[in-house]
Design a protein around this motif. Sequence first.
Motif, short mmCIF file in Angstrom:
data_model
loop_
_atom_site.label_atom_id
_atom_site.label_comp_id
_atom_site.label_asym_id
_atom_site.label_seq_id
_atom_site.Cartn_x
_atom_site.Cartn_y
_atom_site.Cartn_z
N ASP A 65 2.46 59.95 49.69
CA ASP A 65 2.89 61.29 50.09
C ASP A 65 1.96 62.36 49.52
O ASP A 65 1.54 63.28 50.22
CB ASP A 65 4.33 61.53 49.64
CG ASP A 65 4.88 62.84 50.14
OD1 ASP A 65 4.79 63.10 51.37
OD2 ASP A 65 5.40 63.61 49.31
N PHE A 66 1.61 62.22 48.24
CA PHE A 66 0.70 63.18 47.61
C PHE A 66 -0.66 63.18 48.30
O PHE A 66 -1.18 64.24 48.67
CB PHE A 66 0.54 62.88 46.11
CG PHE A 66 -0.58 63.66 45.47
CD1 PHE A 66 -0.48 65.04 45.32
CD2 PHE A 66 -1.72 63.02 45.03
CE1 PHE A 66 -1.51 65.77 44.75
CE2 PHE A 66 -2.76 63.75 44.45
CZ PHE A 66 -2.65 65.12 44.31
N GLN A 67 -1.22 62.00 48.49
CA GLN A 67 -2.54 61.93 49.12
C GLN A 67 -2.49 62.48 50.54
O GLN A 67 -3.42 63.15 50.97
CB GLN A 67 -3.07 60.50 49.09
CG GLN A 67 -3.46 60.08 47.69
CD GLN A 67 -3.91 58.64 47.58
OE1 GLN A 67 -3.46 57.77 48.33
NE2 GLN A 67 -4.79 58.37 46.65
N GLY A 68 -1.40 62.23 51.25
CA GLY A 68 -1.25 62.77 52.60
C GLY A 68 -1.13 64.29 52.60
O GLY A 68 -1.57 64.96 53.53
N GLY A 122 -2.82 56.05 38.14
CA GLY A 122 -3.84 55.08 38.50
C GLY A 122 -4.85 55.59 39.52
O GLY A 122 -5.48 54.79 40.20
N LEU A 123 -4.98 56.90 39.63
CA LEU A 123 -5.98 57.43 40.54
C LEU A 123 -7.36 57.11 39.97
O LEU A 123 -7.61 57.39 38.80
CB LEU A 123 -5.80 58.94 40.73
CG LEU A 123 -4.52 59.34 41.46
CD1 LEU A 123 -4.29 60.83 41.34
CD2 LEU A 123 -4.58 58.92 42.91
N SER A 124 -8.22 56.54 40.78
CA SER A 124 -9.54 56.14 40.31
C SER A 124 -10.38 57.37 40.00
O SER A 124 -10.09 58.47 40.46
CB SER A 124 -10.25 55.30 41.38
OG SER A 124 -10.65 56.12 42.46
N GLU A 125 -11.44 57.19 39.22
CA GLU A 125 -12.34 58.29 38.92
C GLU A 125 -12.93 58.87 40.19
O GLU A 125 -13.09 60.08 40.32
CB GLU A 125 -13.46 57.83 37.98
CG GLU A 125 -12.99 57.69 36.55
CD GLU A 125 -14.14 57.41 35.59
OE1 GLU A 125 -15.25 57.92 35.82
OE2 GLU A 125 -13.91 56.68 34.62
N ASP A 126 -13.28 58.01 41.16
CA ASP A 126 -13.84 58.50 42.42
C ASP A 126 -12.83 59.38 43.15
O ASP A 126 -13.17 60.43 43.67
CB ASP A 126 -14.26 57.34 43.33
CG ASP A 126 -15.49 56.62 42.83
OD1 ASP A 126 -16.21 57.19 41.97
OD2 ASP A 126 -15.74 55.49 43.29
N GLU A 127 -11.56 58.94 43.19
CA GLU A 127 -10.51 59.73 43.85
C GLU A 127 -10.30 61.04 43.10
O GLU A 127 -10.15 62.09 43.72
CB GLU A 127 -9.20 58.96 43.90
CG GLU A 127 -9.20 57.83 44.91
CD GLU A 127 -7.94 56.99 44.80
OE1 GLU A 127 -7.32 56.76 45.84
OE2 GLU A 127 -7.58 56.57 43.69
#
Length: 157
Positions: free
Chosen positions: A40-43, A112-117
């Motif tokens: 939901d957040f990413q969307g 757990g959001l990756s560094e790239d994200e």
Amino acid sequence: MALSRDAIVQANDIPTETVPVPEWGGDVIVRGLTGDELDDFQGSIRQFRRSMDGKGMEPVLIQQGMHAKLLVKCLVDDNGQRLFKDNEADELGAKSGKVLERLYDIAQTLSGLSEDEQEEMEGNSETPSPGDDSTSSSPEPSGTPSPNSSDESAPEN
């Protein structure tokens, strides 16, 4: 032995961290996102627009309100219940940017959001050019010559 369905469902796998916020006069509990909350957040921070060549769609990151949109999902009470509803992000977004940035960084890590994200969401990601070795080609900030001004790789006259 493989986990059962019940063992997976009952596992307490969402981390929390209690964070002092002296600016607010106490501590807050920051919780990592569930899978549904992450989606939901990413969307909520991505939209699509027609690509420059007009042949497809490309993602566009919407940074407006991004810190508050994540934090409304991650700030919880002692019982693990969210303190804010999604539609209250504007209220939270009106608080100190310094505090929100600090809590946002913790929420990203716990989720757990990756560094790239994280870099993409913060607008810091760069696509390196082929052969780019990540050295800066920026000019020196002062008139003082660089200690490397007699670079051995420079062609001789």
